[in-house]
Design a protein around this motif. Structure first.
Motif, short mmCIF file in Angstrom:
data_model
loop_
_atom_site.label_atom_id
_atom_site.label_comp_id
_atom_site.label_asym_id
_atom_site.label_seq_id
_atom_site.Cartn_x
_atom_site.Cartn_y
_atom_site.Cartn_z
N GLY A 443 -5.99 50.09 65.15
CA GLY A 443 -7.28 49.74 65.74
C GLY A 443 -8.28 49.29 64.71
O GLY A 443 -8.21 49.61 63.53
N GLU A 444 -9.21 48.52 65.16
CA GLU A 444 -10.34 48.07 64.33
C GLU A 444 -11.59 48.04 65.20
O GLU A 444 -11.67 47.25 66.15
N PRO A 445 -12.54 48.93 64.97
CA PRO A 445 -12.54 49.97 63.94
C PRO A 445 -11.56 51.09 64.26
O PRO A 445 -11.08 51.18 65.40
N PRO A 446 -11.24 51.95 63.29
CA PRO A 446 -10.32 53.06 63.57
C PRO A 446 -10.89 53.97 64.65
O PRO A 446 -12.11 54.11 64.81
N ALA A 447 -9.97 54.60 65.40
CA ALA A 447 -10.39 55.51 66.46
C ALA A 447 -11.01 56.78 65.87
O ALA A 447 -10.70 57.18 64.75
N LEU A 448 -11.89 57.42 66.65
CA LEU A 448 -12.47 58.71 66.30
C LEU A 448 -11.74 59.80 67.06
O LEU A 448 -11.48 59.67 68.27
N LEU A 449 -11.41 60.89 66.36
CA LEU A 449 -10.67 61.99 66.95
C LEU A 449 -11.46 63.28 66.79
O LEU A 449 -12.07 63.52 65.74
N SER A 450 -11.42 64.13 67.84
CA SER A 450 -12.12 65.42 67.83
C SER A 450 -11.23 66.47 68.46
O SER A 450 -10.52 66.20 69.44
N TRP A 451 -11.27 67.70 67.91
CA TRP A 451 -10.56 68.82 68.49
C TRP A 451 -11.48 69.60 69.41
O TRP A 451 -12.65 69.86 69.07
N LEU A 452 -10.94 69.98 70.60
CA LEU A 452 -11.69 70.75 71.61
C LEU A 452 -10.93 72.04 71.90
O LEU A 452 -9.69 72.07 71.86
N ASP A 453 -11.68 73.11 72.19
CA ASP A 453 -11.02 74.35 72.59
C ASP A 453 -10.74 74.32 74.09
O ASP A 453 -10.92 73.29 74.76
N LYS A 454 -10.30 75.47 74.61
CA LYS A 454 -9.91 75.53 76.03
C LYS A 454 -11.08 75.25 76.94
O LYS A 454 -10.93 74.71 78.05
N GLN A 455 -12.29 75.56 76.49
CA GLN A 455 -13.50 75.31 77.27
C GLN A 455 -14.07 73.92 77.00
O GLN A 455 -15.20 73.62 77.37
N GLN A 456 -13.28 73.05 76.30
CA GLN A 456 -13.68 71.67 75.99
C GLN A 456 -14.91 71.60 75.09
O GLN A 456 -15.66 70.61 75.11
N GLN A 457 -15.06 72.64 74.26
CA GLN A 457 -16.13 72.63 73.28
C GLN A 457 -15.59 72.06 71.95
O GLN A 457 -14.47 72.37 71.54
N SER A 458 -16.41 71.24 71.32
CA SER A 458 -15.96 70.58 70.09
C SER A 458 -15.78 71.61 68.98
O SER A 458 -16.59 72.53 68.82
N LEU A 459 -14.71 71.44 68.18
CA LEU A 459 -14.40 72.33 67.07
C LEU A 459 -14.74 71.71 65.72
O LEU A 459 -14.29 72.20 64.68
#
Length: 779
Positions: A443-459
């Motif tokens: 991809g251009e620009p590169p994709a952004l990745l985020s980890w979420l917990d079981k409650q969909q809260q960002s880690l």
């Protein structure tokens, strides 16, 4: 009289002549009346002689000389000493006269050769002669001064290497010489063709204060009435400097700030600072050292050579330094082409274009589906939303510069990364952390990745292409779910992937093991599942961990199994309940095995001979570094006595019968269960087997195995999985590991996790929790 002459031979003729002279000088002839002595006018004369030379003292003999007597009175004395006497026919010189030199009589004259300083004094010649029938006495007086030549002068300096500004005294010393002695000082500068007179008369030359013009060779001349000699030269080394350096630039070009030169020209920077000893030179460009020496040559000037150039001069003797700085500017057009980049932001993109360098700077602007951006020098950024923007949209950055006939361009194409994110887990740092990894390359620009917990809260904060999150191990992680959410400006809706953690599961071969007292017992524990890596260990009846070094116990580990051997079973020491414990970063489980040690058999036990050697199995065979060595581990099965082991190897070929076995090791102790074997050819695939020995009897060979590569390391696995785009993210994640280890309080947890350093005796007896890791991906 004869006897007296024999006793006093030194008197001899001189004594007789002396007595006769005295008699004739004061008495008349024998048988005659006393005669009147006539004494004409006395003569006195002053003479000078040079030490080592000769002097002749004449005495007026007159006619009909009868006797001549020479006497000497040293300076400071009153009594004369007879020196020589002659009657014309014979003469005698007193032996003690050698202190004056080599003394002799020539007719009536006294000759002093090789004159000594002891000849200083008064000489008297008394001559007795007959004239007109009367005795007459003539006296000649001489005062002799012995002159001593000046010796070769020597020059001494109060400080041969003075620092400029202090006082220096040069002294010219002569060992001997008749006064008065006059001195003349000469100075010969190193670069001067002639000497200069710098002092007269005095034996000392004072330079106060001394300066650099005094540097050079100094000689002095000493002179008296006899001679003149010059000293050897002595060097006065005046220490000074360094003065402020003088910098010159070739070719010469001036600007308001300093100097300039054209690109690709040879530029010569010269530095000179007066100093003694000569200065050491260091060139600095913008406070960074670039050269040592007085001349710095830039063979082909470029944009990177623009800056402040400082010449630092250093006097190592005085530990002093001075410096001078100039500004050098290299005129050049911008190099290459403009550089384009895209930064990902939520719901938008930012276009970046840079083209640094050049005099003057280049001007840039963007062109694309959004229109034309404003113009900016050197670099420009342009942001906008991507609503309705199709994948494959092209944006162009145009750069213009007066030195170029045509604009220069760079382009970027926005495109959506293929497929969806993938995620996995890795346990690292001694089971202290669980690493959640997520990757969505392209991809251009590169994709952004985020980890979420079981409650969909960002880690954590989003990251580009690869996302890594560290979990500190704790008891409640089993069964927990985590989601990796991907985001790209051209992808709607956002894709994601999920994973779930799993605790270890184990099984034992038997829950009850019976063994005769003094025999061997075997217990097997196998791993059946769980998030790796998993640690297996055995706990004894007293809940202490069984180590390899524990007396009477042997452990035989491999990747999925841990075997425990108990030797010489003792009911009091070995009997009881053993536990096999499995741990990973998520949780733990255990299984119990009861060991019964029987004291007696209901019958008779035959001890009539040695048992046969036990069977051997290879539990592990892995390559070492560069495949030039292997690590071999084995275990024994069944009863039997042994005195050692034998390891054999051969080249592995398709036919088992082909190739002869050769001994790889035969001096292995009976208690050993492992051996590192080297000397392998990396290009040959080897096969190994192990045999147990009982004195001279060998047991059955073990199965034949070939070595395998060791288990992979976590870091190469992470980097390999991530690909080229993940190198930066992986390095960042490793830094996160280190940070997490040093700051455990940053990762909150509800209860301390069970690790390899925990007390195994405190493990709960309940069955392990069954947890399954499930990975799903949604578009």
């Amino acid at each position: 009289m004869v006897g007296q002459r024999a006793q006093h031979g030194t008197f001899g003729t001189f004594g007789c002549l002396l007595i006769m002279a005295l008699c004739l000088l004061h008495l008349g002839a024998p048988g005659q009346a006393l005669m009147t002595l006539s004494t004409p006018g006395e003569k006195a004369m002053s003479l000078e002689g040079v030490r080592g030379s000769s002097v002749t003292l004449a005495c007026s003999p007159g006619p009909d000389i009868l006797v001549v007597l020479w006497s000497f009175t040293p300076l400071g004395f009153l009594v004369p000493r007879p020196m020589a006497v002659t009657n014309g026919a014979s003469s005698k010189v007193e032996a003690g006269s050698s202190a004056l030199g080599v003394v002799s009589l020539r007719n009536s004259s006294l000759v002093l050769e090789e004159l000594r300083e002891g000849a200083r004094g008064h000489f008297l010649c008394q001559a007795l002669h007959v004239s007109s029938g009367q005795l007459h006495t003539t006296y000649s007086y001489y005062t002799l001064a012995v002159l001593v030549p000046v010796s070769k002068p020597q020059v001494r300096l109060s400080d041969p290497s003075p620092v400029e500004g202090i006082s220096v005294v040069a002294t010219c010393a002569v060992r001997e010489g008749t006064e008065p002695v006059t001195f003349t000082w000469h100075h010969h500068a190193p670069r001067s063709p002639e000497e200069a007179v710098v002092g007269l008369a005095e034996p000392q030359l004072r330079l106060d204060p001394v300066n650099r013009t005094h540097l050079g060779w100094y000689t002095c001349s000493a002179r008296n009435v006899v001679n003149e000699l010059s000293s050897a030269g002595i060097f006065l080394d005046v220490i000074y400097g360094p003065d402020k350096p003088v910098i010159t630039v070739e070719p010469l070009g001036f600007t308001e700030e300093g100097f300039w030169a054209s690109e690709r020209e040879e530029v010569i920077l010269s530095c000179l600072a007066a100093s003694n000893p000569p200065s050491h030179y260091v060139w600095l460009r913008d406070d960074i050292q670039v050269h040592k020496g007085p001349i710095y040559i830039i063979t082909s000037a470029g944009p990177t050579h623009t800056g402040l150039y400082t010449c630092l001069a250093y006097n190592s003797h005085l530990d002093t330094r001075s410096q001078n700085t100039i500004q050098l500017t290299i005129y050049y057009p911008p190099e290459g082409q403009p550089s384009c980049a895209v930064l990902p932001t939520l719901g938008a993109v930012t276009l970046l274009c840079t083209w640094p360098g050049g005099l003057p700077t280049a001007h840039l602007h963007w062109e694309g589906p959004w229109g034309i951006s404003p113009t900016s020098p050197s670099n420009i950024s342009w942001s906008n939303t991507t609503t309705g923007l199709p994948s494959g949209s092209v944006f162009t950055c145009a750069g213009q510069h007066p030195a170029l006939a045509q604009p220069a361009f760079c382009r970027v194409t926005l495109w959506e990364p293929p497929r969806s994110p993938t995620c996995w887990t890795t346990i690292t740092l001694g089971d202290q952390f669980i690493m959640l990894s997520c990757e969505w390359p392209g991809g251009e620009p590169p994709a952004l990745l985020s980890w979420l917990d079981k409650q969909q809260q960002s880690l954590g904060d989003p990251s580009s292409s690869t996302a890594v999150y560290l979990l500190q191990t704790q008891d409640d992680l089993a069964g927990r779910e985590f989601t990796c959410l991907g985001s790209h400006p051209l992808r709607v809706p956002d894709p994601r992937c999920q994973l779930q953690l799993e605790a270890p599961q184990i099984a034992v071969a038997e829950t009850l093991v019976s063994v005769l007292e003094g025999g061997e017992a075997w217990m097997d524990c196998a791993l059946q599942g769980g998030t790796p890596p998993v640690q297996l260990l055995w706990l004894g009846p007293q809940q202490q961990q069984v180590e390899q070094s524990t007396s009477g116990f042997m452990l035989y580990p491999d990747s999925v199994q841990l075997r425990l051997q108990i030797q010489d079973a003792d009911p009091a020491y070995h009997g009881g309940t053993y536990q096999c414990v499995a741990r990973n970063a998520v949780g733990s489980s255990h299984r119990r095995v009861l060991l019964e040690v029987l004291s007696e058999w209901s019958g008779h036990v035959c001890l009539c001979g040695y048992p046969a050697p036990p069977n051997v199995t290879i539990s592990r065979l892995t390559y070492g570094r560069h495949r030039r060595e292997v690590q071999l581990q084995w275990a024994i099965q069944g009863p039997g006595n042994l005195t050692g082991f034998l390891v054999q190897r051969r080249a592995s070929v398709p036919s088992p019968e082909a190739g002869a076995w050769e001994t790889a090791a035969n001096d292995i102790e009976p208690e050993s269960r492992a051996r590192r074997l080297g000397g392998l050819d990396p290009g040959v695939l080897y096969a190994f087997r192990v045999l147990a020995l009982n004195h001279y009897t060998a047991g059955y060979p073990s199965e034949v195995k070939t070595p395998v590569d060791p288990p992979f390391s976590i870091y190469p696995a992470v980097l390999g999985a991530a690909g080229t785009g993940m190198v930066v993210a992986s390095v960042a994640s490793l830094l996160v590991f280190q940070y997490a280890v040093r700051h455990p309080q940053t990762f909150p947890r509800t209860e301390t996790a069970t690790t390899s350093s925990s007390d195994p005796a405190q493990e709960p007896a309940e069955a392990p929790v069954n947890v399954t890791i499930t990975v799903t991906a949604t578009p």
